[in-house]
Design a protein around this motif. Structure first.
Motif, PDB file in Angstrom:
ATOM      1  N   SER A 165       0.542  -1.201   0.059  1.00 12.87           N
ATOM      2  CA  SER A 165      -0.093  -0.029  -0.077  1.00 12.87           C
ATOM      3  C   SER A 165       1.007   1.408   0.175  1.00 12.87           C
ATOM      4  O   SER A 165       0.194   1.984  -0.506  1.00 12.87           O
ATOM      5  N   VAL A 166       1.841   1.263   0.516  1.00 10.32           N
ATOM      6  CA  VAL A 166       3.484   3.043   0.419  1.00 10.32           C
ATOM      7  C   VAL A 166       4.384   2.468  -0.520  1.00 10.32           C
ATOM      8  O   VAL A 166       3.679   3.566  -1.438  1.00 10.32           O
ATOM      9  N   LEU A 167       4.229   1.734  -1.372  1.00 13.36           N
ATOM     10  CA  LEU A 167       4.195   1.510  -2.004  1.00 13.36           C
ATOM     11  C   LEU A 167       3.563   1.923  -3.715  1.00 13.36           C
ATOM     12  O   LEU A 167       4.020   2.785  -4.574  1.00 13.36           O
ATOM     13  N   ALA A 168       2.187   1.690  -3.707  1.00 14.35           N
ATOM     14  CA  ALA A 168       1.305   1.849  -4.481  1.00 14.35           C
ATOM     15  C   ALA A 168       0.741   3.345  -4.637  1.00 14.35           C
ATOM     16  O   ALA A 168       0.816   3.978  -5.392  1.00 14.35           O
ATOM     17  N   ASP A 169       0.736   4.143  -3.219  1.00 17.93           N
ATOM     18  CA  ASP A 169       1.149   5.616  -3.249  1.00 17.93           C
ATOM     19  C   ASP A 169       2.353   5.965  -3.529  1.00 17.93           C
ATOM     20  O   ASP A 169       1.446   7.536  -4.170  1.00 17.93           O
ATOM     21  N   ALA A 170       2.844   5.899  -2.958  1.00 16.51           N
ATOM     22  CA  ALA A 170       4.928   6.697  -3.773  1.00 16.51           C
ATOM     23  C   ALA A 170       4.910   6.658  -5.546  1.00 16.51           C
ATOM     24  O   ALA A 170       5.181   6.979  -6.401  1.00 16.51           O
ATOM     25  N   LEU A 171       4.039   4.987  -6.497  1.00 18.93           N
ATOM     26  CA  LEU A 171       3.367   4.882  -7.454  1.00 18.93           C
ATOM     27  C   LEU A 171       2.643   6.270  -8.121  1.00 18.93           C
ATOM     28  O   LEU A 171       2.665   5.716  -9.195  1.00 18.93           O
ATOM     29  N   GLY A 172       1.554   6.519  -7.245  1.00 20.47           N
ATOM     30  CA  GLY A 172       0.525   7.194  -7.618  1.00 20.47           C
ATOM     31  C   GLY A 172      -0.393   6.306  -8.254  1.00 20.47           C
ATOM     32  O   GLY A 172      -1.146   6.599  -9.000  1.00 20.47           O
ATOM     33  N   LEU A 173      -0.358   4.551  -8.021  1.00 21.41           N
ATOM     34  CA  LEU A 173      -1.819   4.103  -8.009  1.00 21.41           C
ATOM     35  C   LEU A 173      -2.379   3.603  -6.718  1.00 21.41           C
ATOM     36  O   LEU A 173      -2.151   3.871  -5.514  1.00 21.41           O
ATOM     37  N   HIS A 174      -3.769   3.825  -7.734  1.00 17.50           N
ATOM     38  CA  HIS A 174      -4.862   3.598  -7.041  1.00 17.50           C
ATOM     39  C   HIS A 174      -4.972   2.540  -6.054  1.00 17.50           C
ATOM     40  O   HIS A 174      -4.549   1.646  -6.658  1.00 17.50           O
ATOM     41  N   LEU A 175      -5.397   2.989  -4.674  1.00 10.91           N
ATOM     42  CA  LEU A 175      -5.552   1.686  -3.793  1.00 10.91           C
ATOM     43  C   LEU A 175      -5.972  -0.049  -4.827  1.00 10.91           C
ATOM     44  O   LEU A 175      -5.650  -1.077  -5.241  1.00 10.91           O
ATOM     45  N   ASP A 176      -7.140   0.278  -5.616  1.00 13.45           N
ATOM     46  CA  ASP A 176      -7.507  -0.632  -6.772  1.00 13.45           C
ATOM     47  C   ASP A 176      -6.284  -1.223  -6.785  1.00 13.45           C
ATOM     48  O   ASP A 176      -7.070  -2.801  -8.080  1.00 13.45           O
ATOM     49  N   LEU A 177      -5.253  -0.749  -7.326  1.00  7.20           N
ATOM     50  CA  LEU A 177      -3.933  -0.971  -8.580  1.00  7.20           C
ATOM     51  C   LEU A 177      -3.179  -1.927  -7.036  1.00  7.20           C
ATOM     52  O   LEU A 177      -2.245  -2.179  -7.791  1.00  7.20           O
ATOM     53  N   PHE A 178      -3.091  -1.355  -5.979  1.00 12.72           N
ATOM     54  CA  PHE A 178      -2.529  -2.389  -5.144  1.00 12.72           C
ATOM     55  C   PHE A 178      -1.869  -3.552  -5.629  1.00 12.72           C
ATOM     56  O   PHE A 178      -1.015  -4.246  -5.361  1.00 12.72           O
ATOM     57  N   GLN A 179      -3.409  -4.416  -5.719  1.00  8.15           N
ATOM     58  CA  GLN A 179      -2.406  -6.024  -6.235  1.00  8.15           C
ATOM     59  C   GLN A 179      -1.453  -6.288  -7.101  1.00  8.15           C
ATOM     60  O   GLN A 179      -0.824  -7.574  -7.043  1.00  8.15           O
ATOM     61  N   ARG A 180      -1.878  -5.564  -7.508  1.00  9.99           N
ATOM     62  CA  ARG A 180      -0.075  -5.551  -9.363  1.00  9.99           C
ATOM     63  C   ARG A 180       0.901  -5.192  -8.311  1.00  9.99           C
ATOM     64  O   ARG A 180       2.270  -6.289  -9.414  1.00  9.99           O
ATOM     65  N   VAL A 181       1.492  -4.817  -7.071  1.00 12.22           N
ATOM     66  CA  VAL A 181       2.510  -4.786  -6.721  1.00 12.22           C
ATOM     67  C   VAL A 181       2.813  -6.377  -6.138  1.00 12.22           C
ATOM     68  O   VAL A 181       1.497  -6.694  -5.013  1.00 12.22           O
ATOM     69  N   HIS A 182       4.137  -5.872  -6.136  1.00 11.06           N
ATOM     70  CA  HIS A 182       4.077  -7.713  -4.643  1.00 11.06           C
ATOM     71  C   HIS A 182       5.193  -8.197  -4.235  1.00 11.06           C
ATOM     72  O   HIS A 182       6.614  -6.522  -4.550  1.00 11.06           O
ATOM     73  N   VAL A 183       4.907  -8.031  -3.011  1.00  2.37           N
ATOM     74  CA  VAL A 183       6.069  -8.211  -2.057  1.00  2.37           C
ATOM     75  C   VAL A 183       6.480  -9.403  -1.549  1.00  2.37           C
ATOM     76  O   VAL A 183       5.554  -9.549  -0.213  1.00  2.37           O
ATOM     77  N   ASP A 184       8.034  -9.871  -1.395  1.00  4.17           N
ATOM     78  CA  ASP A 184       7.978 -11.214  -0.513  1.00  4.17           C
ATOM     79  C   ASP A 184       8.447 -11.492   0.644  1.00  4.17           C
ATOM     80  O   ASP A 184       8.906 -10.390   0.916  1.00  4.17           O
TER      81      ASP A 184
END
Length: 243
Positions: A165-184
């Motif tokens: 969620s922090v990365l999505a905000d930094a990337l300017g992504l809406h929260l609805d797109l945060f599942q596109r970000v992967h964090v292992d």
């Protein structure tokens, strides 16, 4: 502004068993997770950190301890600070349940397709999770910059969905797109905030020395901090070439 290194905790017994741990106590790193945390800490050993901040969950405190140990081995003395705003999402009634069981719930589809509409029964919403986490890291980043200067580097140890969620905000992504970000587990991501915009320097990295994030040995005039390099720029100086 300072540079934020986001570290997810290493693998846990719950991760390995396919259980959504949430904020349950007693969820610890397994042997694989301990090795992962050590490797992540070793990657950061060449970076003189100004602060290590951690979620209160035990798995994050274990991971932060590994980071601190590597810093001590490099001749630096730090203590971890706990920040409840970096805690795991409050999954409420979902925590402690198998993921394969949760995948049959109607809410699961919402979490996947429209996270901004997802609120966990007896817990918090993903919007609330993102708001508290983003506010916390931005506030602390500004405070560290004020205290230690724009070259400061600090670590926040937290959880998969929180970091996403922090990365999505930094990337300017809406929260609805945060599942596109992967964090292992035990992966490292890097964000640098400026007055104009955040810069995402890395996401979900698993290998490679991060010494290039260390401040330069002496101050050099820089371009305006919030400006992006047209054409991509020259990148950081290789280790040993600065100065």
């Amino acid at each position: 502004m300072a540079t934020l290194i986001l570290v997810r905790h290493g693998r846990t017994t719950a991760n390995a068993a396919g259980i959504l741990a949430g904020r349950l106590p007693g969820v610890l790193l397994d042997e694989t997770g301990e090795r992962q945390a050590t490797r992540a800490a070793e990657r950061l050993a060449g970076v003189p950190l100004t602060a290590v901040v951690t979620s209160p969950q035990e798995r994050c405190r274990q991971t932060a301890k590994a980071v601190l140990s590597a810093q001590r081995d490099a001749g630096r003395s730090l203590r971890a600070t706990t920040d409840r705003a970096l805690a795991e999402c409050d999954y409420g009634d979902w925590q402690g349940r198998p993921l394969k069981e949760l995948a049959r719930e109607k809410l699961w589809r919402t979490v996947q397709a429209q996270p901004s509409a997802a609120a966990f029964p007896g817990g918090e919403s993903l919007v609330q999770m993102q708001q508290r986490a983003v506010a916390a890291v931005r506030r602390r980043d500004a405070a560290i910059t004020d205290q230690h200067g724009a070259d400061a580097v600090w670590v926040a140890v937290s959880h998969g969905d929180v970091i996403k969620s922090v990365l999505a905000d930094a990337l300017g992504l809406h929260l609805d797109l945060f599942q596109r970000v992967h964090v292992d587990p035990a992966s490292i991501s890097v964000v640098r905030y400026t007055a104009e915009r955040p810069f995402v320097l890395g996401t979900n990295t698993h290998a490679g020395d991060l010494g290039w994030l260390a401040p330069p040995p002496r101050a050099r005039r820089r371009r305006k901090a919030g400006d992006a390099e047209v054409g991509g720029g020259a990148g950081p100086e290789p280790a040993g070439d600065a100065g």
